[in-house]
Design a protein around this motif. Structure first.
Motif, short mmCIF file in Angstrom:
data_model
loop_
_atom_site.label_atom_id
_atom_site.label_comp_id
_atom_site.label_asym_id
_atom_site.label_seq_id
_atom_site.Cartn_x
_atom_site.Cartn_y
_atom_site.Cartn_z
N ILE A 162 0.80 -1.22 0.00
CA ILE A 162 0.00 0.00 0.00
C ILE A 162 0.83 1.27 0.00
N ALA A 163 2.15 1.15 0.13
CA ALA A 163 3.01 2.31 0.37
C ALA A 163 2.81 3.43 -0.64
N ASP A 164 2.67 3.09 -1.92
CA ASP A 164 2.60 4.12 -2.95
C ASP A 164 1.27 4.13 -3.69
N LEU A 165 0.27 3.47 -3.14
CA LEU A 165 -1.02 3.41 -3.82
C LEU A 165 -1.76 4.75 -3.74
N VAL A 166 -2.50 5.05 -4.79
CA VAL A 166 -3.32 6.26 -4.87
C VAL A 166 -4.76 5.84 -5.07
N THR A 167 -5.66 6.39 -4.25
CA THR A 167 -7.08 6.05 -4.32
C THR A 167 -7.88 7.21 -4.87
N GLU A 168 -9.08 6.90 -5.36
CA GLU A 168 -9.98 7.92 -5.86
C GLU A 168 -11.22 7.98 -4.97
N HIS A 169 -11.54 9.18 -4.49
CA HIS A 169 -12.63 9.40 -3.55
C HIS A 169 -13.72 10.23 -4.21
N SER A 170 -14.97 9.86 -3.97
CA SER A 170 -16.10 10.65 -4.46
C SER A 170 -17.29 10.48 -3.54
N LEU A 171 -17.95 11.59 -3.26
CA LEU A 171 -19.17 11.55 -2.46
C LEU A 171 -20.27 10.78 -3.19
N ILE A 172 -20.25 10.83 -4.52
CA ILE A 172 -21.25 10.10 -5.29
C ILE A 172 -21.10 8.60 -5.08
N PHE A 173 -19.86 8.12 -4.96
CA PHE A 173 -19.67 6.69 -4.73
C PHE A 173 -20.21 6.27 -3.37
N LYS A 208 2.60 6.65 10.53
CA LYS A 208 1.86 6.50 9.28
C LYS A 208 0.44 6.03 9.57
N SER A 209 -0.48 6.41 8.68
CA SER A 209 -1.89 6.03 8.78
C SER A 209 -2.35 5.47 7.44
N ILE A 210 -3.35 4.59 7.49
CA ILE A 210 -4.05 4.21 6.27
C ILE A 210 -5.17 5.23 6.09
N TYR A 211 -5.17 5.92 4.95
CA TYR A 211 -6.18 6.95 4.73
C TYR A 211 -7.37 6.32 4.02
N LEU A 212 -8.33 5.89 4.83
CA LEU A 212 -9.47 5.12 4.35
C LEU A 212 -10.76 5.93 4.48
N SER A 213 -11.75 5.56 3.68
CA SER A 213 -13.04 6.23 3.72
C SER A 213 -14.02 5.47 2.84
N SER A 214 -15.29 5.53 3.19
CA SER A 214 -16.32 4.95 2.31
C SER A 214 -16.40 5.68 0.98
N HIS A 215 -15.77 6.86 0.87
CA HIS A 215 -15.78 7.61 -0.38
C HIS A 215 -14.86 7.00 -1.44
N ILE A 216 -14.01 6.03 -1.06
CA ILE A 216 -13.08 5.44 -2.02
C ILE A 216 -13.82 4.49 -2.95
N GLY A 217 -13.72 4.76 -4.25
CA GLY A 217 -14.36 3.90 -5.24
C GLY A 217 -13.39 3.16 -6.12
N SER A 218 -12.10 3.55 -6.10
CA SER A 218 -11.13 2.88 -6.95
C SER A 218 -9.71 3.15 -6.46
N ILE A 219 -8.79 2.32 -6.95
CA ILE A 219 -7.36 2.50 -6.75
C ILE A 219 -6.75 2.70 -8.12
N VAL A 220 -5.96 3.73 -8.28
CA VAL A 220 -5.40 4.04 -9.60
C VAL A 220 -4.55 2.87 -10.08
N GLY A 221 -4.87 2.42 -11.30
CA GLY A 221 -4.12 1.34 -11.91
C GLY A 221 -4.62 -0.05 -11.59
N TRP A 222 -5.65 -0.17 -10.78
CA TRP A 222 -6.21 -1.47 -10.41
C TRP A 222 -7.57 -1.67 -11.08
N PRO A 223 -7.94 -2.92 -11.39
CA PRO A 223 -9.32 -3.17 -11.79
C PRO A 223 -10.26 -2.80 -10.65
#
Length: 295
Positions: A162-173, A208-223
């Motif tokens: 998870i060290a370099d992963l980027v997530t996408e957050h949206s209120l719509i999700f 360090k923290s895991i930056y988590l939220s129900s707003h996360i709908g995807s991880i960049v570069g992942w299915p």
């Protein structure tokens, strides 16, 4: 009278005494509270008889405030509280309980998912500050989960993954998870996904923290299905009882928490039968998370 902060959970949460928040904080008091937030993530202040002006003034001691726009209230004529305050109550502007099918009530049901406030913004929030003006007889507790402890309990392989992963957050999700899809085209444009680092570092403590939220709908570069499965597993890990604190509200409580290091959720209550008047001020963050981690 000096400030006393008593830690009430093995990992986080401090109960603060020795302050009347109706009075302005001096610089030393503000510094002490800020440092406690970095260490403990959640601070609880009991028996605070606050007006909205008091709460806003206290909140401004820690930075610029987010305005409560782009949330459950979309029509200015429906607004009950001033712009600096997010209304997370079940009341309309006349103090009447919202009807069961009211859009504002439907929207706020998303707060019952684990989330970090404003992670759907490019610059997410820093601190949230919530005061209890009235409460139902049962239910309506708020639960908090401490992300530094959750990160440190991960195995080394997962930390590296998870060290370099980027997530996408949206209120719509996140609202879509609840079956809420009543968004205008303007709102859909406003709530386009934003990107955040999945791992964040506290500059004061170095943790360090895991930056988590129900707003996360995807991880960049992942299915997408794989990403959502992985985020679900991380949230399950991070919200185990050992990392969790349940706050049972009483009128006059003010609780502030660090959205960079904590997730939270409100628990169910009979929101069409009893009043729950909760008012939140939010201290804005300092910039996008990806750039902060790179620095």
């Amino acid at each position: 009278m000096s400030i006393t902060i008593r830690q009430v959970h093995p990992h986080f949460v401090g109960e603060v005494s020795g302050l009347d928040l109706r009075r302005p904080l001096d610089p030393e008091q503000a510094r002490e509270i800020h440092e406690a937030m970095d260490r403990l993530g959640v601070l609880v202040f009991h028996d605070q008889d606050l007006s909205d002006d008091h709460q806003v003034a206290f909140s401004r001691s820690f930075g610029k405030l987010e305005l409560a726009v782009g949330s459950n209230v979309v029509k200015p004529e429906q607004r009950r509280l001033r712009l600096e305050m997010a209304d997370v109550s079940n009341l309309d502007k006349h103090g009447q309980m919202l009807e069961r099918n009211d859009r504002r009530r439907m929207f706020n049901l998303g707060n019952r998912l684990w989330h970090s406030d404003s992670s759907f913004r490019a610059t997410p929030s820093k601190f949230s500050i919530l005061s209890c003006r009235s409460k139902p007889s049962t239910g309506g507790n708020t639960e908090y989960a401490f992300m530094p402890a959750a990160y440190e309990a991960l195995d080394q392989e997962t930390r590296e993954e998870i060290a370099d992963l980027v997530t996408e957050h949206s209120l719509i999700f996140s609202r879509g998870v609840m079956g809420f899809a009543d968004f205008s085209e303007e709102e859909r444009a406003t709530f386009e996904p934003v990107r955040h680092a999945l791992v964040r570092t506290n500059r004061l403590t170095g943790r360090k923290s895991i930056y988590l939220s129900s707003h996360i709908g995807s991880i960049v570069g992942w299915p997408v299905p794989e990403a959502r499965d992985f985020i679900r597993d991380l949230i399950e890990h991070a919200t185990q009882p050992e990392f969790r604190y349940v706050h049972e509200w009483r009128v006059g409580d003010l609780v502030m928490w660090d959205n960079r290091q904590c997730m939270h959720r409100v628990r169910r209550f009979r929101d069409t039968g009893e009043v729950r008047d909760m008012r939140r001020t939010t201290v804005a963050g300092e910039g996008p998370t990806i750039e902060a981690e790179a620095a």
